[in-house]
Motif scaffolding. Structure first.
Motif, mmCIF file in Angstrom:
data_model
loop_
_atom_site.group_PDB
_atom_site.id
_atom_site.type_symbol
_atom_site.label_atom_id
_atom_site.label_comp_id
_atom_site.label_asym_id
_atom_site.label_seq_id
_atom_site.Cartn_x
_atom_site.Cartn_y
_atom_site.Cartn_z
ATOM 1 N N PHE A 92 0.860 -1.205 0.000
ATOM 2 C CA PHE A 92 0.000 0.000 0.000
ATOM 3 C C PHE A 92 0.887 1.243 0.000
ATOM 4 N N SER A 93 0.324 2.361 -0.465
ATOM 5 C CA SER A 93 1.071 3.622 -0.474
ATOM 6 C C SER A 93 0.636 4.459 0.712
ATOM 7 N N GLU A 94 1.535 5.357 1.107
ATOM 8 C CA GLU A 94 1.257 6.119 2.313
ATOM 9 C C GLU A 94 1.690 7.564 2.136
ATOM 10 N N PRO A 95 0.750 8.504 2.094
ATOM 11 C CA PRO A 95 1.170 9.909 2.016
ATOM 12 C C PRO A 95 1.901 10.328 3.292
ATOM 13 N N GLN A 96 2.841 11.264 3.140
ATOM 14 C CA GLN A 96 3.555 11.795 4.309
ATOM 15 C C GLN A 96 3.042 13.204 4.618
ATOM 16 N N SER A 97 3.118 13.589 5.899
ATOM 17 C CA SER A 97 2.453 14.837 6.334
ATOM 18 C C SER A 97 2.954 16.068 5.566
ATOM 19 N N TRP A 98 4.254 16.099 5.209
ATOM 20 C CA TRP A 98 4.778 17.277 4.515
ATOM 21 C C TRP A 98 4.076 17.500 3.175
ATOM 22 N N MET A 99 3.531 16.444 2.597
ATOM 23 C CA MET A 99 2.876 16.589 1.291
ATOM 24 C C MET A 99 1.685 17.541 1.384
ATOM 25 N N PHE A 100 1.057 17.594 2.567
ATOM 26 C CA PHE A 100 -0.120 18.456 2.751
ATOM 27 C C PHE A 100 0.288 19.911 2.973
ATOM 28 N N GLU A 101 1.536 20.118 3.390
ATOM 29 C CA GLU A 101 2.053 21.498 3.503
ATOM 30 C C GLU A 101 2.543 21.967 2.144
ATOM 31 N N ALA A 102 3.129 21.029 1.388
ATOM 32 C CA ALA A 102 3.807 21.413 0.154
ATOM 33 C C ALA A 102 2.843 21.582 -1.020
ATOM 34 N N CYS A 103 1.806 20.750 -1.056
ATOM 35 C CA CYS A 103 0.996 20.646 -2.278
ATOM 36 C C CYS A 103 -0.202 21.591 -2.273
ATOM 37 N N SER A 104 -0.618 21.975 -3.488
ATOM 38 C CA SER A 104 -1.833 22.785 -3.653
ATOM 39 C C SER A 104 -3.053 21.889 -3.408
ATOM 40 N N LYS A 105 -4.226 22.517 -3.283
ATOM 41 C CA LYS A 105 -5.441 21.728 -3.061
ATOM 42 C C LYS A 105 -5.658 20.741 -4.208
ATOM 43 N N GLU A 106 -5.411 21.245 -5.428
ATOM 44 C CA GLU A 106 -5.596 20.388 -6.613
ATOM 45 C C GLU A 106 -4.628 19.188 -6.565
ATOM 46 N N GLN A 107 -3.382 19.454 -6.183
ATOM 47 C CA GLN A 107 -2.394 18.361 -6.111
ATOM 48 C C GLN A 107 -2.768 17.352 -5.019
ATOM 49 N N ILE A 108 -3.269 17.884 -3.894
ATOM 50 C CA ILE A 108 -3.678 16.976 -2.806
ATOM 51 C C ILE A 108 -4.836 16.095 -3.277
#
Ligand SMILES: Cc1cc2nc3c(=O)[nH]c(=O)nc-3n(C[C@H](O)[C@H](O)[C@H](O)COP(=O)(O)OP(=O)(O)OC[C@H]3O[C@@H](n4cnc5c(N)ncnc54)[C@H](O)[C@@H]3O)c2cc1C
Length: 386
Positions: A92-108
């Motif tokens: 399974f894949s697992e998002p990391q918390s920094w991705m939510f700081e780094a990414c735009s709403k569209e990217q999230i």
């Protein structure tokens, strides 16, 4: 050998152990003998169960529907997953918390959250043939062209790219004297897999080489803001280095348990092998190193949960990666020795870990690179602030 954990951490630990024992471990030899690939439907079933149990949401903020677990609890989970060979826990894949700081709403919405739901899979393309360990010297470029960027470069060892559907692609921005991360769909024209070498371990996830030639992506695929540079890749490194420590602790525990049980039952010269002092010394060294490794790993996770200075946490993640991966390799080597010829058979867990743990001293920064980070911290910040 117990580490004092909260009730919730113990619950997660037990859940992960039950999942590893029931869903993953029984398939190790099958994976080993079939290039890492399991019978049809098994990996999908394992992924589904992992997502149901919440493992893909452990580092996702609550406001995005995740569990936002403290690092200590995440370590408790990944330690148990580390008991399993053939990377079966990577189902399974697992998002990391920094991705939510780094990414735009569209990217999230388009990339990060679908990973949590088990709908998309990522791979991380940093390393290049020339710069190698020196990630500050990357040569791949992203050049602005109207509303788009044109990506060019060659990325080596892109783990899981054969199973993934998008890349995190790190590139230099010659126009801005900066660096940035891009989200790139695997199907974008101009991306070519140019090699897919075999490696020591037997994993379903391969590590191919990719050429990017004038790969056109809209500017909206750039992650973060100008000036962020390598910041998010450093966040990725911190997370991965700590979790390598956690998985190596799990692997070491399994090796020690299996080698101890074997030594207690193997009769040599009329007595159990475990009565021989030479064997006892090896087991004692293994257990002692595992104790040190676990203390370090959990303390680094606690420092992160306490919100300690990021540079100090970064340094400790390097120390964990360095010490624990090296210790796990020593433990695997001793376990093979205790099993004797049986330890050289691919159906034996010690043989598999002996090959598999070797790369933990290489990827996400080699042991030498971790030493450089630690030494620089010591020289700049002093022992008390490391
Ligand atoms: C199986 C596998 C999977 C991987 N997965 C990924 C992935 O998904 N994404 C990704 O981007 N990368 C990935 N990597 C790449 C990995 O991170 C690199 O292999 C690693 O960082 C080392 O780089 P290199 O192989 O170019 O070695 P080099 O940089 O060529 O190093 C060779 C040797 O020199 C030493 N060395 C280098 N510089 C110094 C120095 N300044 N001082 C002292 N010694 C030094 C190194 O420690 C090493 O021992 C993977 C690698 C492997 C093997």
């Amino acid at each position: 050998m117990k580490i004092e954990l909260s009730r919730t951490a113990k619950n997660w630990q037990a859940k992960a152990r039950a999942y590893a024992d029931e869903y993953l471990q029984p398939h190790e030899v099958e994976a080993e003998l079939n290039q890492g690939v399991l019978a049809e439907g098994v990996a999908e079933r394992n992924k589904k169960r992992a997502v149901e149990l919440g493992f893909s949401a452990i580092d996702v903020p609550k406001k995005y529907g995740g569990l936002e677990l403290p690092m200590v609890e995440q370590v408790a989970i990944w330690e148990q997953m580390g008991r399993v060979t053939n990377a079966l826990s990577w189902c399974f894949s697992e998002p990391q918390s920094w991705m939510f700081e780094a990414c735009s709403k569209e990217q999230i919405d388009d990339y990060v959250l679908p990973m949590m739901r088990g709908e998309r899979k990522d791979c991380y393309a940093i390393t290049e043939s020339g710069p190698g360990s020196d990630v500050a010297a990357l040569e791949a470029t992203a050049e602005r062209d109207g509303d788009d960027y044109l990506l060019n470069g060659e990325k080596w060892y892109v783990t899981s790219a054969n199973l993934a559907d998008y890349f995190w692609f790190q590139a230099r921005l010659p126009d801005e004297d900066d660096e940035a991360l891009f989200l790139v769909d695997m199907s974008t024209p101009g991306i070519e897999m140019i090699a897919n070498p075999l490696f020591s371990h037997t994993y379903a996830a391969h590590h191919p080489t990719y050429r990017f030639e004038n790969v056109r992506v809209p500017a909206s695929k750039r992650v973060g803001k100008p000036g962020d540079g390598m910041a998010y890749t450093h966040s990725w490194f911190r997370h991965e280095r700590l979790m390598i420590g956690a998985r190596c602790c799990g692997a070491a525990a399994r090796l020690i348990e299996e080698a101890t049980e074997f030594a207690a039952n193997r009769i040599v010269g009329g007595e159990p092998l475990s009565e021989k002092q030479a064997i006892q010394f090896m087991l004692a060294d293994c257990a002692t190193e595992l104790w040190a490794a676990r203390l370090m790993t959990y303390e680094a996770a606690q420092a992160s949960d306490r919100g300690e200075n990021l540079k100090a946490v970064h340094n400790r993640c390097s120390m964990v990666k360095l010490y624990v991966s090296e210790a796990a390799n020593r433990i695997a080597d001793r376990a093979v020795q205790i099993f004797g010829g049986r330890g050289y058979m691919r159906e034996n867990v010690a043989e598999r870990f002996f090959r598999e743990l070797r790369v933990d001293r290489i990827w996400e920064g080699t042991s030498e690179i971790q030493r450089l980070i630690i030494a620089r911290n010591l020289l700049k910040r002093g022992l008390d602030d490391m």
